[in-house]
Design a protein around this motif. Structure first.
Motif, short mmCIF file in Angstrom:
data_model
loop_
_atom_site.label_atom_id
_atom_site.label_comp_id
_atom_site.label_asym_id
_atom_site.label_seq_id
_atom_site.Cartn_x
_atom_site.Cartn_y
_atom_site.Cartn_z
N ILE A 1 41.69 30.07 -52.61
CA ILE A 1 41.98 31.14 -51.66
C ILE A 1 41.27 30.84 -50.35
N SER A 2 41.96 31.08 -49.25
CA SER A 2 41.40 30.74 -47.94
C SER A 2 40.17 31.58 -47.63
N ASN A 3 39.20 30.92 -47.01
CA ASN A 3 37.97 31.56 -46.59
C ASN A 3 38.03 31.78 -45.09
N ARG A 4 38.07 33.05 -44.69
CA ARG A 4 38.24 33.36 -43.27
C ARG A 4 37.08 32.83 -42.43
N ASN B 1 38.24 27.04 -44.76
CA ASN B 1 38.53 26.18 -45.91
C ASN B 1 39.08 27.01 -47.07
N TYR B 2 39.44 26.31 -48.13
CA TYR B 2 39.88 26.98 -49.36
C TYR B 2 38.72 26.99 -50.35
N ASP B 3 38.46 28.16 -50.95
CA ASP B 3 37.44 28.29 -51.98
C ASP B 3 38.11 28.32 -53.35
N LEU B 4 37.47 27.66 -54.32
CA LEU B 4 37.98 27.63 -55.68
C LEU B 4 37.60 28.92 -56.40
N TRP B 5 38.61 29.71 -56.82
CA TRP B 5 38.38 30.99 -57.50
C TRP B 5 38.62 30.91 -59.00
#
Length: 315
Positions: free
Chosen positions: A87-90, A94-98
């Protein structure tokens, strides 16, 4: 401004998530058994109805999503393929792994248009695949036993990774004359150890690493009614109270012991339960095991369901 990742519902030890609106950036990455990237699903290319959960005991749980393509054109998708939700990190861009797990089931829907339901589970499920057949004796600490099970039995035979820094000290060791004799699956052995120790959270995280950590009493999140809280439900279940426990263990002759909570019996009446665990063959391990269970069982179960508007902050 609220993001549209909601609701987050806390039920006992499970935190379910759902993507209900695709106005922000996310993606599902699919990797084969060698962890080679084979496909990426994003809001505008086929994947939808994404739901997943995180468990205090177990780590990453189940993830489900719908793939809008015919089954006979499903592409390179197979059981045990690695699935990662990012999910994108505002703040960072970047994208964070959830979430990280693997495909367990694929179910075609022969509607018009056709689609495929994909069901994934976290890597902690593989703890239920591996047999532990070993006896641990006096002077061995509980964390040493956990490390041995993961490092030497689970990790070589699964996709679960071992990291000694994620297994906390317990302060509990087997005493003179004591032993733990396992002939069961790894998840069952670890559950027994966690019960004896108490106050443990354990499972497999998004990095595929096993963790066995002490529960924290530090307040890390506050939810404000009328602002964060969308819905709150609370109920108490008296039917599951147990206040005298009989343990039938292993060994020859079979080990047995009993523990009870007289205060609970005065409040709720005598309520007995017989528990079988052949891995336990001695005291005080047996009494420690029952005492930990009594802490949870001797009082009514209180459950709360809390729905909050999640602003991309992980719980």
């Amino acid at each position: 401004e609220h993001d549209h990742l909601m609701p987050t519902v806390f039920r006992d030890t499970i935190i379910p998530f759902e993507i209900t609106n695709d106005v922000f950036r996310w993606r599902l990455e699919l990797r084969n058994k060698a962890f080679t990237l084979v496909d990426i699903f994003e809001p505008d290319n086929e994947a939808s109805n994404i739901r997943w959960e995180y468990r205090r005991i177990g780590g990453c749980g189940t993830l489900r999503f719908k793939l809008s393509r015919p089954y006979d054109a499903k592409g390179d998708i197979d059981g045990t393929y690695d699935v990662q939700l990012l999910i994108s990190n505002r703040a960072t861009g970047n994208y964070d792994l959830w979430y990280r797990g693997f495909i367990q089931q694929i179910a075609p829907n022969l509607d018009d248009p056709e689609s495929i339901d994909v069901i994934c589970v976290g890597y902690g499920a593989q703890l239920g695949w591996i047999r532990v057949s070993k006896t641990y004796n006096a002077s061995e600490s509980m964390e040493t036993i956990v490390r041995d099970i993961i490092q030497n039995i689970v990790a070589p035979n699964s996709k679960i990774l071992y990291d000694t820094t994620l297994i906390d000290a317990t302060g509990i060791s087997l005493q003179a004359g004591e032993s733990l004799k396992f002939d069961t699956y790894a998840d069952s052995a670890l559950k027994t150890i966690a019960t004896i120790v108490g106050t443990r959270e354990w499972g497999v995280g998004t990095d595929r690493k096993f963790f066995f950590r002490a529960q924290s009493s530090t307040i890390k999140h506050r939810f404000i009614p009328g602002h964060d809280v969308v819905r709150f439900e609370d109920f108490i279940d008296y039917s599951r109270v147990k206040n005298r426990l009989y343990l039938k263990g292993g060994g020859s002759p079979a080990f047995s012991t009993t523990r009870e909570d007289t205060g609970s019996q005065s409040s709720w009446g005598l309520r007995e339960e017989i528990i079988t665990n052949p891995s336990i063959t001695t005291n005080p391990t047996g009494n420690s095991y029952l005492n930990a269970l009594l802490t949870e069982k001797a009082i009514p179960v209180r459950r709360s369901t809390l729905s909050v508007a999640l602003r991309r902050t992980r719980l």
